[in-house]
Motif scaffolding. Structure first.
Motif, PDB file in Angstrom:
ATOM      1  N   GLY A  13      36.748  63.705  47.229  1.00  0.00           N
ATOM      2  CA  GLY A  13      38.010  64.322  48.033  1.00  0.00           C
ATOM      3  C   GLY A  13      39.084  63.335  47.736  1.00  0.00           C
ATOM      4  N   VAL A  14      39.760  62.598  48.588  1.00  0.00           N
ATOM      5  CA  VAL A  14      41.083  61.895  48.563  1.00  0.00           C
ATOM      6  C   VAL A  14      41.148  61.116  47.402  1.00  0.00           C
ATOM      7  N   ASN A  15      42.368  60.960  46.768  1.00  0.00           N
ATOM      8  CA  ASN A  15      42.531  60.164  45.663  1.00  0.00           C
ATOM      9  C   ASN A  15      42.859  58.666  46.308  1.00  0.00           C
ATOM     10  N   ARG A  16      41.553  57.986  46.290  1.00  0.00           N
ATOM     11  CA  ARG A  16      41.659  56.440  47.118  1.00  0.00           C
ATOM     12  C   ARG A  16      42.323  55.606  45.975  1.00  0.00           C
ATOM     13  N   TYR A  17      42.409  55.771  44.752  1.00  0.00           N
ATOM     14  CA  TYR A  17      42.980  55.116  43.826  1.00  0.00           C
ATOM     15  C   TYR A  17      44.296  55.360  43.131  1.00  0.00           C
ATOM     16  N   GLN A  18      45.117  55.953  44.079  1.00  0.00           N
ATOM     17  CA  GLN A  18      46.551  56.353  43.847  1.00  0.00           C
ATOM     18  C   GLN A  18      47.427  54.969  43.694  1.00  0.00           C
ATOM     19  N   TYR A  19      47.025  53.992  44.188  1.00  0.00           N
ATOM     20  CA  TYR A  19      47.757  52.940  44.239  1.00  0.00           C
ATOM     21  C   TYR A  19      47.721  52.056  42.711  1.00  0.00           C
ATOM     22  N   LEU A  20      46.858  52.455  41.994  1.00  0.00           N
ATOM     23  CA  LEU A  20      46.968  51.850  40.651  1.00  0.00           C
ATOM     24  C   LEU A  20      47.446  52.796  39.660  1.00  0.00           C
ATOM     25  N   ASP A  21      48.208  53.877  40.094  1.00  0.00           N
ATOM     26  CA  ASP A  21      48.961  54.779  39.020  1.00  0.00           C
ATOM     27  C   ASP A  21      50.224  54.052  38.739  1.00  0.00           C
ATOM     28  N   GLY A  22      50.838  54.468  37.653  1.00  0.00           N
ATOM     29  CA  GLY A  22      51.856  53.919  37.152  1.00  0.00           C
ATOM     30  C   GLY A  22      51.983  52.718  36.265  1.00  0.00           C
ATOM     31  N   PHE A  23      50.713  52.290  36.053  1.00  0.00           N
ATOM     32  CA  PHE A  23      50.838  51.011  34.733  1.00  0.00           C
ATOM     33  C   PHE A  23      50.520  51.709  33.529  1.00  0.00           C
ATOM     34  N   ASP A  24      50.698  50.923  32.502  1.00  0.00           N
ATOM     35  CA  ASP A  24      50.592  51.257  31.229  1.00  0.00           C
ATOM     36  C   ASP A  24      49.025  51.626  31.130  1.00  0.00           C
ATOM     37  N   ASN A  25      47.928  51.066  31.562  1.00  0.00           N
ATOM     38  CA  ASN A  25      46.584  51.222  31.451  1.00  0.00           C
ATOM     39  C   ASN A  25      45.969  51.538  32.681  1.00  0.00           C
ATOM     40  N   SER A  26      46.537  52.532  33.360  1.00  0.00           N
ATOM     41  CA  SER A  26      46.066  52.861  34.736  1.00  0.00           C
ATOM     42  C   SER A  26      44.769  53.363  34.567  1.00  0.00           C
ATOM     43  N   ASP A  27      44.538  54.150  33.715  1.00  0.00           N
ATOM     44  CA  ASP A  27      43.293  54.892  33.565  1.00  0.00           C
ATOM     45  C   ASP A  27      42.157  53.958  33.495  1.00  0.00           C
ATOM     46  N   MET A  28      42.222  52.929  32.483  1.00  0.00           N
ATOM     47  CA  MET A  28      41.305  52.034  32.493  1.00  0.00           C
ATOM     48  C   MET A  28      40.966  51.167  33.630  1.00  0.00           C
ATOM     49  N   ILE A  29      42.213  51.078  34.157  1.00  0.00           N
ATOM     50  CA  ILE A  29      41.907  50.011  35.554  1.00  0.00           C
ATOM     51  C   ILE A  29      41.357  50.964  36.602  1.00  0.00           C
ATOM     52  N   LYS A  30      41.502  52.215  36.742  1.00  0.00           N
ATOM     53  CA  LYS A  30      41.036  52.934  37.932  1.00  0.00           C
ATOM     54  C   LYS A  30      39.467  53.021  37.494  1.00  0.00           C
ATOM     55  N   SER A  31      39.038  53.390  36.316  1.00  0.00           N
ATOM     56  CA  SER A  31      37.962  53.666  35.821  1.00  0.00           C
ATOM     57  C   SER A  31      36.809  52.735  36.162  1.00  0.00           C
ATOM     58  N   ALA A  32      37.433  51.484  35.916  1.00  0.00           N
ATOM     59  CA  ALA A  32      36.591  50.330  36.281  1.00  0.00           C
ATOM     60  C   ALA A  32      36.451  50.055  37.474  1.00  0.00           C
ATOM     61  N   THR A  33      37.642  50.158  38.321  1.00  0.00           N
ATOM     62  CA  THR A  33      37.572  49.946  39.823  1.00  0.00           C
ATOM     63  C   THR A  33      36.565  50.854  40.530  1.00  0.00           C
ATOM     64  N   LYS A  34      36.824  52.253  40.311  1.00  0.00           N
ATOM     65  CA  LYS A  34      35.880  53.369  40.719  1.00  0.00           C
ATOM     66  C   LYS A  34      34.264  53.013  40.541  1.00  0.00           C
ATOM     67  N   LYS A  35      34.066  52.598  39.115  1.00  0.00           N
ATOM     68  CA  LYS A  35      32.600  52.092  38.986  1.00  0.00           C
ATOM     69  C   LYS A  35      32.265  51.108  39.809  1.00  0.00           C
ATOM     70  N   ILE A  36      33.105  49.951  40.047  1.00  0.00           N
ATOM     71  CA  ILE A  36      32.743  48.911  40.761  1.00  0.00           C
ATOM     72  C   ILE A  36      32.393  49.230  42.357  1.00  0.00           C
ATOM     73  N   ASP A  37      33.225  50.307  42.589  1.00  0.00           N
ATOM     74  CA  ASP A  37      33.095  50.616  44.197  1.00  0.00           C
ATOM     75  C   ASP A  37      31.771  51.335  44.160  1.00  0.00           C
ATOM     76  N   VAL A  38      31.503  52.397  43.449  1.00  0.00           N
ATOM     77  CA  VAL A  38      30.407  53.273  43.415  1.00  0.00           C
ATOM     78  C   VAL A  38      29.029  52.304  43.476  1.00  0.00           C
ATOM     79  N   LEU A  39      28.939  51.499  42.451  1.00  0.00           N
ATOM     80  CA  LEU A  39      28.129  50.396  42.302  1.00  0.00           C
ATOM     81  C   LEU A  39      27.647  49.522  43.707  1.00  0.00           C
TER      82      LEU A  39
END
Length: 322
Positions: A115-141
């Protein structure tokens, strides 16, 4: 020495000395200086695109190091996720199946991440995709580990309960095989020896000499130990989980009401008290208030051959003692 130069002045009809224009020279010098400075500034800007300061180089190294750490972190998160998936599979298909617990649905294990984009606050950085991927994996795990931890706590509780249940269910004969003369009557309809009417026999009669020890067939609590008109000296044991056993016609009771007993504890001795015509033990097994055939609860004592022989003897229309 510098040469002196002259020019002919037609108005005065004479030669005049050429004087140097100091203002012009100053302007030329200033212009040349500014030109040199401009060239140097432009050169510095151009070179700065290729030449970096020690601080810049240190920051770039630190950034590359962070990128490498994120890649390693993502790899380890993937490995941990695979290990957790294997544990979840064993949990559902082995542990919970063995202890008769419902498996945990996949939706419950991974709930709360759609559903909602809970990682929107991580947008706008040069490596946002990499940071969001790691953060989401940590949350799910983390979420799955919480669910799995609670499941394992439940499995431990079920294991303890299962162990207690297995120790409590009646599983041995109340008289040792070597002390038993024979099975006088089984779980069936038969002629009552005293009332002389056909009556259903809810237990089994074990013929044995007076004074033969009687053993609790499972862990439990003595809820009754007294004398009655029908059963004589009798003991009732509540084993929990809906199970209750009855030991009747004792010559002597060796326990008391409220006492906790273990499987194999002596609770009394064979006798001929109450409505009985010979020395024997009348034994019953009940589950949720309903009498069951005790012969199905001797798996802790009998071999398959012995079980078959006892089953045949119990089905015979032999002498009934109560």
């Amino acid at each position: 020495m510098a040469k002196v130069k002259y020019y002919y002045d037609s108005e005065t009809l004479s030669y005049r000395k050429i004087e140097a224009n100091k203002g012009y020279i100053s302007k030329m010098v200033l212009l040349i200086t500014l030109s040199v400075l401009l060239v140097m500034f432009l050169g510095f800007i151009v070179l700065s695109q290729f030449l970096k300061t020690p601080d810049q180089l240190a920051q770039e190294r630190e950034l590359e190091n962070l990128k490498l750490n994120y890649k390693v972190l993502n790899k380890r998160l993937d490995e941990s996720s695979q290990i957790l998936s294997q544990l979840q599979e064993r949990d559902n298909n082995i542990y919970r199946t063995y202890f008769e617990a419902n498996p945990i649905p996949e939706e419950q294990r991974k709930a709360g991440f759609g559903g909602v984009n809970r990682y929107q606050y991580l947008d706008g950085f040069d490596n946002s995709d990499m940071i969001k991927s790691a953060t989401k994996k940590i949350d799910v795990l983390s979420k799955q580990m919480v669910v799995q931890s609670k499941s394992l706590d439940e499995i431990v509780s079920l294991a303890k309960e299962k162990e207690d249940m297995l120790a409590s269910i009646p599983a041995i004969m109340p008289i040792k095989k070597e002390d038993l003369s024979y099975v006088a009557s089984g779980y069936k309809w038969r002629m009552h020896p005293i009332l002389k009417i056909r009556k259903f026999h809810k237990g089994m009669d074990f013929k044995a000499p007076k004074g033969t020890p009687i053993y609790a067939s499972g862990n439990g609590k003595v809820v009754l130990a007294q004398r009655s008109a029908t059963f004589g000296k009798v003991v009732y044991i509540d084993h929990g989980y809906g199970y209750r056993t009855i030991y009747a016609h004792m010559s002597k009771i060796a326990t008391r009401r409220g006492r906790k007993v273990k499987r194999g504890d002596i609770i009394g001795y064979v006798g001929n008290t109450g409505r009985s015509v010979a020395s024997h033990l009348h034994y019953e097994v009940h589950k949720n208030g309903r009498a069951l055939n005790p012969i199905n609860f001797y798996y802790g004592d009998l071999t398959p051959e012995e079980f078959l022989a006892m089953q045949i003897a119990a089905e015979k229309e032999g002498q009934s003692f109560d």
